[in-house]
Write a protein that holds these residues in place. Structure first.
Motif, PDB file in Angstrom:
ATOM      1  N   ARG A 142       2.516   9.409  -1.049  1.00  0.00           N
ATOM      2  CA  ARG A 142       1.429  10.229  -1.586  1.00  0.00           C
ATOM      3  C   ARG A 142       1.812  11.703  -1.614  1.00  0.00           C
ATOM      4  O   ARG A 142       1.467  12.418  -2.557  1.00  0.00           O
ATOM      5  N   GLN A 185      -4.162   1.653  -5.528  1.00  0.00           N
ATOM      6  CA  GLN A 185      -3.619   1.330  -4.215  1.00  0.00           C
ATOM      7  C   GLN A 185      -4.699   1.350  -3.123  1.00  0.00           C
ATOM      8  O   GLN A 185      -4.575   0.644  -2.119  1.00  0.00           O
ATOM      9  N   ARG A 186      -5.737   2.152  -3.327  1.00  0.00           N
ATOM     10  CA  ARG A 186      -6.763   2.303  -2.287  1.00  0.00           C
ATOM     11  C   ARG A 186      -8.019   1.474  -2.592  1.00  0.00           C
ATOM     12  O   ARG A 186      -9.084   1.739  -2.034  1.00  0.00           O
ATOM     13  N   THR A 187      -7.890   0.484  -3.459  1.00  0.00           N
ATOM     14  CA  THR A 187      -9.075  -0.295  -3.842  1.00  0.00           C
ATOM     15  C   THR A 187      -9.726  -0.944  -2.629  1.00  0.00           C
ATOM     16  O   THR A 187     -10.969  -0.925  -2.462  1.00  0.00           O
ATOM     17  N   GLU A 222      -9.530   0.000   0.532  1.00  0.00           N
ATOM     18  CA  GLU A 222     -10.136   1.049   1.361  1.00  0.00           C
ATOM     19  C   GLU A 222     -11.462   1.507   0.777  1.00  0.00           C
ATOM     20  O   GLU A 222     -12.462   1.680   1.501  1.00  0.00           O
ATOM     21  N   ALA A 242       0.835  -1.207   0.000  1.00  0.00           N
ATOM     22  CA  ALA A 242       0.000   0.000   0.000  1.00  0.00           C
ATOM     23  C   ALA A 242       0.862   1.247   0.000  1.00  0.00           C
ATOM     24  O   ALA A 242       1.954   1.258   0.536  1.00  0.00           O
ATOM     25  N   SER A 259      -3.340   5.974  -7.325  1.00  0.00           N
ATOM     26  CA  SER A 259      -3.875   6.070  -5.959  1.00  0.00           C
ATOM     27  C   SER A 259      -5.157   5.264  -5.813  1.00  0.00           C
ATOM     28  O   SER A 259      -5.386   4.611  -4.793  1.00  0.00           O
TER      29      SER A 259
END
Length: 852
Positions: free
Chosen positions: A475, A755-757, A759, A469, A752
């Motif tokens: 970020r 990577q945040r799938t 979440e 992650a 992003s």
């Protein structure tokens, strides 16, 4: 091999020791397994010892570097799409900068091809009142040459177009009439014959190698034989080599854009000679341009005191500049602006590539963690990252060199008549070193990100696969890169926007005529036959009549244009003195050109020679608000009568203010041996008439030079060619920067979201709606883009003020541009987020969480 690898011998010794020790242990009663283990414990770390022995016999750093290169090649070959994008971006950044630097090197950095180029200076009097012609009178130059102590060589020269022929072949060629020590100053040597000095007889000329081949067929036996120069016989005394270049400022523009083909002596200079010379010279050792200028001012003050009737602008206008600076007036600042724009593009490229490598570094975090866990130190990982970056940047730099070569070919084609020495632009050692330096810079700028990520990584989490992650620091780095891209893009897009506004203002001008479907050409009537005014007028009349009979010709006209000084005879403005254009025209000229009549009437064939049409600028300066129709203007000591006022013409320099001009009938006013411009309005494509027109003129005016054949639209376009070249380059940089910034924002948002799938899936499972997900993705992209746009506006204001000289009809801080550009880039940022946001909204929480 530059070294001998003897580490294999050490390996044999280690194996022999272990075997002997194992046998001894077995003899002591140990089992074979225990014997081998005891032998290894006694010896120590075999792998470490092998590496240490290898370091003794092998140049370790070179071996490791070769390993790193091979590894970089393998990893790049596996990710072909990724590598291709990196190479394309790097090649683009290096290519555009190398192309612009090639211009900078040729025009601003490379020494002039003359002896002691740093001591060469040129005289100028820019900024003087318009009524004064450029340069110094021939009589004044003769005194300078005789008395000036600050120069070891001084040359005076004036340029013009001359008609040269060998009987059957006639052409027009740029010519220089010179006096003084031109050949000594330039260090010229003849290829054939000898170089006639500026004080030689006017019957001798020196010609360029280009004209030697074109006119005389390149035959050395032709040296010394006569040619016809403006109808007068002259002998070719010498031929210059192909490598010689005349790089002295001359002509109305002050730039040597067309090299002379003919060098002719100015002849004896009598007292009071009013010919105007441009002047250049080489200073003596130890003299500075300021001291030499002070000496010339003293001499000129003495001349004016001794002869107060001399036509001289005044001491305050006298300037003495280094020759290189004189040649690049207006070009140096434009090239500096373009080079800065290119470097901004390179920075945006670096930010994009850094973002890509940042994403790949996160994907390779486990690999780097494994290497660190088995003993790879920070230096080893840093070297690997740098090696990969150098590999990519070197390959991209090679691609950039190919791209810059293509750009140079295009610029030479588009800008051959816009920049001095453009034909000299080549890929030399300076350009190659610059390209190598850019490649190294890009490697350092984007290759450290994987190493920085590894430095912040948790090794244990990475090895467990839990470190994939994107963490907060990563970020923040990606947001900073995106903000930087948008800030730099704002600067370039504002610059391009101002250039677009300038071109819009330039093209919105009403030129005073309709230039569509017009063919223009020039005819030089040279020779003894045309010294007679009656003969010249008869040929002009016959020429116009014959041209109107050609199929496809709607109307035709002929004009001879000269620049003079005007003395007003108006009671309202009795003392107006200014430079003006005197155009001698046939009656069909006005209709052929499509001019607009403001008041009064056009000239007719029955008008007296005093009848005159003036343009709006001349009428305004001479008569003010009074009606000029029927009024008189004093011209060359005699009055002429105004019968009409024409709209100002914008056909010479569309980006310059229109000067005074008057039009008189050619009958009774045409001088001997005129240079005529022929105007043909056609019903179809004007270029289709080039052949028939040349054939007809060969009959009407045989053995006369016909030249400068082009459409009027092409001539108008050529008048703004420098602005067009700068505009094209800057607009190209802006488009590239806008595209790269948009792609960078898209990459940040897309990565992003990926990577945040998990979440996003959890948030959807807890009840988050589509609008909330859209908003989170948009905020992720728009806040760095907004910060970048705001920061870029400050830089754009500075950049816009710097490029003031490139603008026309628009202020540097143009409100419309500074409002439209942020809106455009903000819209681009939103567009970049649409697809990643749509992907986030469509995440299926059940499927995603089951996969985890």
């Amino acid at each position: 091999m530059i070294w001998r690898d003897r580490s294999g011998d050490a390996g044999d010794d280690i194996d022999f020791f272990l075997a002997e020790e194992t046998d001894a242990n077995i003899a002591r009663g140990m089992s074979p397994e225990e014997a081998r283990r005891a032998a290894r414990l006694k010896f120590g770390n075999v792998l470490r010892f092998r590496e240490e022995m290898r370091a003794v016999w092998v140049r370790r750093w070179l071996d490791d570097a070769l390993c790193d290169v091979r590894y970089a090649w393998r990893i790049s070959a596996r990710a072909k799409s990724f590598t291709g994008i990196i190479l394309l971006l790097t090649g683009l950044g290096v290519g555009v900068n190398t192309a612009v630097f090639s211009l900078v090197d040729a025009l601003l950095l490379r020494p002039l091809p003359y002896p002691s180029p740093g001591r060469l200076v040129a005289y100028s009097d820019e900024g003087k009142p318009a009524r004064f012609k450029s340069g110094i009178s021939a009589a004044d130059f003769a005194i300078w040459q005789e008395r000036a102590r600050s120069f070891d060589s001084l040359a005076g020269y004036q340029s013009r177009d001359a008609t040269v022929s060998t009987g059957d072949i006639a052409m027009t060629a740029p010519s220089i009439s010179h006096t003084g020590e031109l050949w000594h100053m330039t260090g010229a040597r003849p290829q054939w014959g000898r170089l006639a000095t500026g004080d030689a007889a006017q019957a001798e000329v020196v010609i360029s190698h280009r004209l030697f081949v074109k006119l005389l067929g390149g035959n050395p036996s032709a040296v010394g034989k006569p040619i016809l120069l403006d109808g007068t016989q002259a002998a070719v005394s010498g031929v210059l080599p192909p490598s010689f270049q005349f790089l002295l400022p001359h002509g109305a523009s002050g730039l040597a854009l067309r090299e002379p083909d003919i060098y002719q002596s100015a002849g004896p200079i009598p007292s009071g000679d009013r010919r105007r010379f441009s002047v250049a010279g080489r200073l003596r050792e130890g003299w500075r341009p300021e001291a030499a200028l002070a000496e010339l001012k003293e001499l000129q003050a003495f001349i004016q005191k001794d002869s107060p009737d001399r036509w001289f602008a005044g001491l305050s206008w006298m300037q003495l500049r280094p020759l290189r600076e004189s040649l690049t007036v207006g070009a140096a600042e434009a090239l500096a602006i373009l080079q800065l724009a290119g470097l901004l593009v390179l920075l945006i490229v670096c930010a994009n590539v850094a973002g890509l490598l940042l994403a790949r570094g996160l994907a390779r975090r486990k690999e780097l963690a494994i290497r660190a866990s088995i003993g790879a130190g920070s230096g080893r990982l840093l070297r690997q990252c740098l090696c990969e970056g150098l590999f990519l940047s070197t390959a991209g730099g090679a691609l950039g060199l190919l791209l810059s070569g293509g750009l140079l070919v295009a610029m030479r084609r588009w800008g051959a008549e816009t920049l001095p020495r453009l034909a000299e632009v080549r890929m030399n050692e300076n350009v190659l070193l610059f390209a190598v330096g850019l490649s190294l810079f890009t490697a350092m700028a984007f290759s450290l990100w994987p190493f920085l990520i590894q430095g912040r990584a948790d090794l244990s989490a990475s090895l467990r696969g839990a470190g994939t992650a994107e963490h907060a620091a990563s970020r923040m780095v990606r947001a900073t890169l995106t903000a930087g891209e948008f800030a730099l893009a704002v600067v370039l897009v504002v610059g391009a926007g101002l250039m677009v506004r300038s071109f819009a203002a330039l093209m919105a001008q009403i030129p005073g005529f309709t230039p569509e479907r017009i063919l223009t050409l020039r005819v030089s009537l040279a020779g003894a036959d045309y010294n007679d005014k009656a003969r010249a007028e008869a040929v002009v009349a016959e020429m116009e009549t014959a041209l109107q009979t050609l199929p496809g010709v709607v109307s035709s006209g002929v004009v001879e244009r000269q620049s003079y000084l005007l003395q007003s005879a108006s009671p309202a403005n009795p003392n107006v003195v200014d430079r003006f254009d005197d155009s001698l025209v046939t009656p069909g000229y006005f209709g052929a050109l499509g001019m607009r009549l403001v008041r009064g009437r056009w000239l007719t064939a029955g008008d007296a020679r005093e009848a005159t049409v003036v343009n709006e600028t001349l009428a305004r300066r001479v008569f003010g608000q009074a009606d000029p129709i029927g009024q008189e203007v004093r011209l060359f000591g005699r009055p002429v009568r105004v019968v009409g006022v024409a709209a100002d013409l914008q056909y010479a320099q569309r980006d310059q203010p229109t000067g005074p001009e008057l039009f008189r009938g050619y009958t009774g006013n045409l001088a001997g041996r005129p240079v005529l411009q022929v105007i043909l309005r056609t019903s179809g494509d004007p270029e289709m008439l080039i052949g028939p027109v040349k054939a007809l003129l060969a009959v009407v005016a045989p053995a006369q030079a016909v030249h400068d054949i082009r459409t009027l639209e092409a001539e108008l376009a050529g008048s703004i060619a420098p602005r067009r070249l700068h505009f094209a380059l800057l607009l190209g940089f802006a488009v590239i920067s806008l595209a790269l910034a948009t792609v960078g924002a898209y990459g940040m948002a897309a990565y992003s979201v990926t990577q945040r799938t998990r979440e996003i899936a959890i948030r959807r499972a807890l009840g988050a709606g589509s609008v909330e997900i859209w908003g989170s993705v948009l905020r992720l992209c728009l806040w760095p883009a907004s910060l970048g746009i705001l920061a870029g506006l400050g830089g754009a204001a500075v950049f816009a003020r710097w490029m003031r000289t490139l603008l026309y009809g628009v202020e540097p801080l143009d409100g419309a541009t500074f409002v439209a550009v942020p809106v455009l880039l903000f819209g681009a940022a939103i567009a970049a987020c649409v697809f990643p946001a749509a992907k986030a909204v469509n995440v299926d929480p059940i499927t995603t969480l089951r996969m985890d």
